[in-house]
Design a protein around this motif. Structure first.
Motif, PDB file in Angstrom:
ATOM      1  N   VAL A 154       0.837  -1.202   0.000  1.00  0.00           N
ATOM      2  CA  VAL A 154       0.000   0.000   0.000  1.00  0.00           C
ATOM      3  C   VAL A 154       0.873   1.254   0.000  1.00  0.00           C
ATOM      4  CG1 VAL A 154      -1.610   1.344   1.412  1.00  0.00           C
ATOM      5  CG2 VAL A 154      -2.009  -1.091   1.048  1.00  0.00           C
ATOM      6  N   MET A 155       1.915   1.265   0.853  1.00  0.00           N
ATOM      7  CA  MET A 155       2.824   2.420   0.871  1.00  0.00           C
ATOM      8  C   MET A 155       3.481   2.633  -0.488  1.00  0.00           C
ATOM      9  SD  MET A 155       2.659   3.682   3.867  1.00  0.00           S
ATOM     10  CE  MET A 155       1.778   3.134   5.335  1.00  0.00           C
ATOM     11  N   LEU A 156       3.798   1.525  -1.154  1.00  0.00           N
ATOM     12  CA  LEU A 156       4.496   1.587  -2.435  1.00  0.00           C
ATOM     13  C   LEU A 156       3.584   2.044  -3.566  1.00  0.00           C
ATOM     14  CD1 LEU A 156       7.220   0.888  -3.841  1.00  0.00           C
ATOM     15  CD2 LEU A 156       6.300  -1.417  -4.205  1.00  0.00           C
ATOM     16  N   ARG A 157       2.305   1.688  -3.489  1.00  0.00           N
ATOM     17  CA  ARG A 157       1.429   1.848  -4.644  1.00  0.00           C
ATOM     18  C   ARG A 157       0.334   2.902  -4.502  1.00  0.00           C
ATOM     19  NH1 ARG A 157       2.573  -2.420  -7.993  1.00  0.00           N
ATOM     20  NH2 ARG A 157       3.665  -4.176  -7.002  1.00  0.00           N
ATOM     21  N   THR A 158       0.219   3.535  -3.349  1.00  0.00           N
ATOM     22  CA  THR A 158      -0.805   4.566  -3.211  1.00  0.00           C
ATOM     23  C   THR A 158      -0.495   5.741  -4.136  1.00  0.00           C
ATOM     24  OG1 THR A 158      -1.232   3.962  -0.916  1.00  0.00           O
ATOM     25  CG2 THR A 158      -1.967   6.143  -1.623  1.00  0.00           C
ATOM     26  N   PRO A 159      -1.405   6.105  -5.040  1.00  0.00           N
ATOM     27  CA  PRO A 159      -1.128   7.193  -5.993  1.00  0.00           C
ATOM     28  C   PRO A 159      -0.993   8.539  -5.279  1.00  0.00           C
ATOM     29  CG  PRO A 159      -2.978   5.837  -6.732  1.00  0.00           C
ATOM     30  CD  PRO A 159      -2.700   5.451  -5.314  1.00  0.00           C
ATOM     31  N   PRO A 160       0.018   9.326  -5.597  1.00  0.00           N
ATOM     32  CA  PRO A 160       0.171  10.650  -4.970  1.00  0.00           C
ATOM     33  C   PRO A 160      -1.060  11.530  -5.137  1.00  0.00           C
ATOM     34  CG  PRO A 160       2.180  10.044  -6.135  1.00  0.00           C
ATOM     35  CD  PRO A 160       1.151   9.010  -6.492  1.00  0.00           C
ATOM     36  N   ARG A 161      -1.714  11.436  -6.285  1.00  0.00           N
ATOM     37  CA  ARG A 161      -2.916  12.260  -6.508  1.00  0.00           C
ATOM     38  C   ARG A 161      -4.024  11.884  -5.535  1.00  0.00           C
ATOM     39  NH1 ARG A 161      -3.849  12.756 -13.072  1.00  0.00           N
ATOM     40  NH2 ARG A 161      -1.962  13.964 -13.546  1.00  0.00           N
ATOM     41  N   LEU A 162      -4.147  10.575  -5.270  1.00  0.00           N
ATOM     42  CA  LEU A 162      -5.180  10.130  -4.330  1.00  0.00           C
ATOM     43  C   LEU A 162      -4.863  10.629  -2.924  1.00  0.00           C
ATOM     44  CD1 LEU A 162      -7.759   8.435  -3.961  1.00  0.00           C
ATOM     45  CD2 LEU A 162      -6.286   6.447  -3.541  1.00  0.00           C
ATOM     46  N   LYS A 163      -3.572  10.619  -2.536  1.00  0.00           N
ATOM     47  CA  LYS A 163      -3.191  11.132  -1.215  1.00  0.00           C
ATOM     48  C   LYS A 163      -3.504  12.615  -1.090  1.00  0.00           C
ATOM     49  CE  LYS A 163       1.051   9.375  -1.196  1.00  0.00           C
ATOM     50  NZ  LYS A 163       2.409   9.024  -0.696  1.00  0.00           N
ATOM     51  N   ARG A 164      -3.232  13.369  -2.143  1.00  0.00           N
ATOM     52  CA  ARG A 164      -3.522  14.802  -2.093  1.00  0.00           C
ATOM     53  C   ARG A 164      -5.020  15.062  -2.007  1.00  0.00           C
ATOM     54  NH1 ARG A 164       0.766  15.124  -5.939  1.00  0.00           N
ATOM     55  NH2 ARG A 164      -0.740  15.105  -7.645  1.00  0.00           N
ATOM     56  N   ALA A 165      -5.802  14.217  -2.668  1.00  0.00           N
ATOM     57  CA  ALA A 165      -7.251  14.447  -2.728  1.00  0.00           C
ATOM     58  C   ALA A 165      -7.976  13.967  -1.486  1.00  0.00           C
ATOM     59  CB  ALA A 165      -7.832  13.756  -3.963  1.00  0.00           C
ATOM     60  N   THR A 166      -7.514  12.853  -0.877  1.00  0.00           N
ATOM     61  CA  THR A 166      -8.279  12.233   0.217  1.00  0.00           C
ATOM     62  C   THR A 166      -7.513  12.144   1.527  1.00  0.00           C
ATOM     63  OG1 THR A 166      -7.581   9.981  -0.354  1.00  0.00           O
ATOM     64  CG2 THR A 166      -9.539  10.849  -1.475  1.00  0.00           C
ATOM     65  N   GLY A 167      -6.222  12.520   1.555  1.00  0.00           N
ATOM     66  CA  GLY A 167      -5.453  12.427   2.788  1.00  0.00           C
ATOM     67  C   GLY A 167      -5.252  10.989   3.214  1.00  0.00           C
ATOM     68  N   ARG A 168      -5.400  10.703   4.530  1.00  0.00           N
ATOM     69  CA  ARG A 168      -5.157   9.358   5.066  1.00  0.00           C
ATOM     70  C   ARG A 168      -6.119   8.320   4.506  1.00  0.00           C
ATOM     71  NH1 ARG A 168      -1.847   8.863   9.472  1.00  0.00           N
ATOM     72  NH2 ARG A 168      -1.052  10.801  10.356  1.00  0.00           N
ATOM     73  N   LEU A 169      -7.278   8.754   4.026  1.00  0.00           N
ATOM     74  CA  LEU A 169      -8.241   7.819   3.449  1.00  0.00           C
ATOM     75  C   LEU A 169      -7.671   7.118   2.222  1.00  0.00           C
ATOM     76  CD1 LEU A 169     -11.139   6.778   3.770  1.00  0.00           C
ATOM     77  CD2 LEU A 169     -11.899   8.642   2.283  1.00  0.00           C
ATOM     78  N   ALA A 170      -6.619   7.689   1.630  1.00  0.00           N
ATOM     79  CA  ALA A 170      -6.021   7.083   0.439  1.00  0.00           C
ATOM     80  C   ALA A 170      -5.484   5.690   0.729  1.00  0.00           C
ATOM     81  CB  ALA A 170      -4.893   7.973  -0.080  1.00  0.00           C
ATOM     82  N   TYR A 171      -5.002   5.444   1.956  1.00  0.00           N
ATOM     83  CA  TYR A 171      -4.380   4.157   2.253  1.00  0.00           C
ATOM     84  C   TYR A 171      -5.393   3.016   2.334  1.00  0.00           C
ATOM     85  CZ  TYR A 171      -0.245   6.987   3.053  1.00  0.00           C
ATOM     86  OH  TYR A 171       0.807   7.857   2.893  1.00  0.00           O
ATOM     87  N   PRO A 172      -6.499   3.140   3.094  1.00  0.00           N
ATOM     88  CA  PRO A 172      -7.472   2.039   3.058  1.00  0.00           C
ATOM     89  C   PRO A 172      -8.117   1.855   1.691  1.00  0.00           C
ATOM     90  CG  PRO A 172      -8.287   3.879   4.387  1.00  0.00           C
ATOM     91  CD  PRO A 172      -6.840   4.139   4.116  1.00  0.00           C
ATOM     92  N   LEU A 173      -8.293   2.947   0.939  1.00  0.00           N
ATOM     93  CA  LEU A 173      -8.847   2.809  -0.411  1.00  0.00           C
ATOM     94  C   LEU A 173      -7.898   2.010  -1.298  1.00  0.00           C
ATOM     95  CD1 LEU A 173     -10.293   6.410  -0.984  1.00  0.00           C
ATOM     96  CD2 LEU A 173     -11.590   4.301  -0.616  1.00  0.00           C
ATOM     97  N   THR A 174      -6.614   2.305  -1.200  1.00  0.00           N
ATOM     98  CA  THR A 174      -5.629   1.560  -1.983  1.00  0.00           C
ATOM     99  C   THR A 174      -5.563   0.108  -1.522  1.00  0.00           C
ATOM    100  OG1 THR A 174      -4.323   3.566  -2.310  1.00  0.00           O
ATOM    101  CG2 THR A 174      -3.211   1.472  -2.692  1.00  0.00           C
ATOM    102  N   ALA A 175      -5.640  -0.126  -0.209  1.00  0.00           N
ATOM    103  CA  ALA A 175      -5.605  -1.492   0.319  1.00  0.00           C
ATOM    104  C   ALA A 175      -6.755  -2.326  -0.227  1.00  0.00           C
ATOM    105  CB  ALA A 175      -5.636  -1.459   1.846  1.00  0.00           C
ATOM    106  N   LEU A 176      -7.937  -1.757  -0.249  1.00  0.00           N
ATOM    107  CA  LEU A 176      -9.092  -2.493  -0.768  1.00  0.00           C
ATOM    108  C   LEU A 176      -8.918  -2.821  -2.245  1.00  0.00           C
ATOM    109  CD1 LEU A 176     -11.996  -0.589   1.015  1.00  0.00           C
ATOM    110  CD2 LEU A 176     -11.252  -2.944   1.441  1.00  0.00           C
ATOM    111  N   ALA A 177      -8.357  -1.880  -3.006  1.00  0.00           N
ATOM    112  CA  ALA A 177      -8.125  -2.128  -4.428  1.00  0.00           C
ATOM    113  C   ALA A 177      -7.064  -3.204  -4.640  1.00  0.00           C
ATOM    114  CB  ALA A 177      -7.711  -0.828  -5.126  1.00  0.00           C
ATOM    115  N   LEU A 178      -5.986  -3.165  -3.848  1.00  0.00           N
ATOM    116  CA  LEU A 178      -4.914  -4.149  -3.990  1.00  0.00           C
ATOM    117  C   LEU A 178      -5.337  -5.535  -3.531  1.00  0.00           C
ATOM    118  CD1 LEU A 178      -1.741  -2.220  -2.738  1.00  0.00           C
ATOM    119  CD2 LEU A 178      -2.312  -2.845  -5.087  1.00  0.00           C
TER     120      LEU A 178
END
Length: 309
Positions: A154-178
């Motif tokens: 998740v740390m490796l693959r979370t998109p920077p744009r998603l982090k800028r748009a959603t903050g910490r929520l980007a990590y669980p969203l990426t986890a669910l996708a992965l």
């Protein structure tokens, strides 16, 4: 190095401190002003006070603050900020004071620091200095955990744009996708003449007693000369989700003697394929890795009634 009672007495008497707050967010900037005012009201003389607006400047600012020669370096922020300060102050004659301003505040919970800002400042004014352990991966010290598997991906693959748009929520969203395509790891842990094998999507090795803001077990601590290795779930995604929920709900009732916890002083960990590793939420490298302890490496200003082993 002064003894812990000597340093405690000096902090309570002289109250010479520096303050560094991660003020990158609007909330952080607001809490910086409140922390500074509370420390002044508690009688602290601040040799320097630094709101850090750019994350890339945090380590340099902490180093500059420590060079001012305080007895107490007060760090305000989340686990990343506290971990950076801990690495800097390891084996130095300066105590780390914690103002837990993050989301999960795992290390602060481990050492018994109140999450309320007024109560945390009260600990700085009336507490005592204790020693706690830090974990070691190579030459890198850590406060909380090493993660192998999904969390590192998740740390490796979370998109920077998603982090800028959603903050910490980007990590669980990426986890669910992965998770829909994540392959489990076959991990082998060797420690103190024992060997354990796990097939899992996620493996942690913890130094502290909390993860994601919840207790790992009732008896895990950062002052017990032990690391705690444990998988989260087995080979299936369903088991990962089930054990994540179970750990959050029941950690405070479990002990290190139960399965699947492995409590040791150091360990060697390898996986059936090179897997990324995250250390306290930051990418570190790949398996295989050796994880150990730096005992009594860090001095913390803790509540006066906190045991010191």
């Amino acid at each position: 190095m002064r003894t812990k009672p000597e340093l405690s007495a000096t902090i309570r008497r002289e109250r010479r401190a520096v303050l560094v707050v991660n003020a990158h967010s609007r909330r952080g900037r607001r809490l910086y002003e409140g922390a500074r005012a509370r420390l002044a009201a508690a009688g602290f003389t601040l040799l320097g006070a630094y709101p850090v607006d750019r994350p890339g400047e945090l380590e340099q600012t902490l180093a500059a603050a420590a060079d001012l020669g305080p007895d107490l370096l007060v760090a305000g922020g989340g686990d990343g900020t506290i971990g950076t300060a801990a690495r800097l102050l390891a084996h130095r004659d300066i105590a780390l004071g914690l103002l837990p301003l993050g989301t999960t505040n795992n290390f602060a919970r481990t050492v018994g620091i109140p999450l309320d800002l007024d109560a945390a400042v009260e600990v700085l004014a009336t507490g005592k200095v204790i020693d706690v352990d830090l974990g070691l991966v190579g030459d890198m010290r850590f406060t909380n955990h090493v993660g192998i598997g999904l969390s590192a991906d998740v740390m490796l693959r979370t998109p920077p744009r998603l982090k800028r748009a959603t903050g910490r929520l980007a990590y669980p969203l990426t986890a669910l996708a992965l998770l829909t395509r994540h392959r489990p790891l076959r991990a082998t842990v060797r420690a103190e003449g024992r060997e354990r094998e796990f097939v899992t999507h996620q493996l942690y090795v913890a130094n502290g007693g909390f993860h994601a803001g919840r207790p790992i077990t009732a008896d895990a601590d950062a002052d017990d000369r032990l690391l705690v290795g444990y998988p989260v779930g087995g080979a299936t995604r369903r088991e990962l989700l089930r054990d994540t929920a179970r750990n959050a709900a029941t950690g405070h009732r479990r002990t290190l003697r139960e399965e699947p916890f492995l409590a040791v002083r150091q360990l060697w960990l390898e996986t059936d394929r090179p897997a990324p590793v995250e250390v306290d939420g930051e990418l570190y490298g790949e398996t295989p890795i050796r994880i150990g302890l730096d005992p009594n490496a860090l001095r913390i200003m803790a509540p006066a009634d906190r045991p010191d082993r």
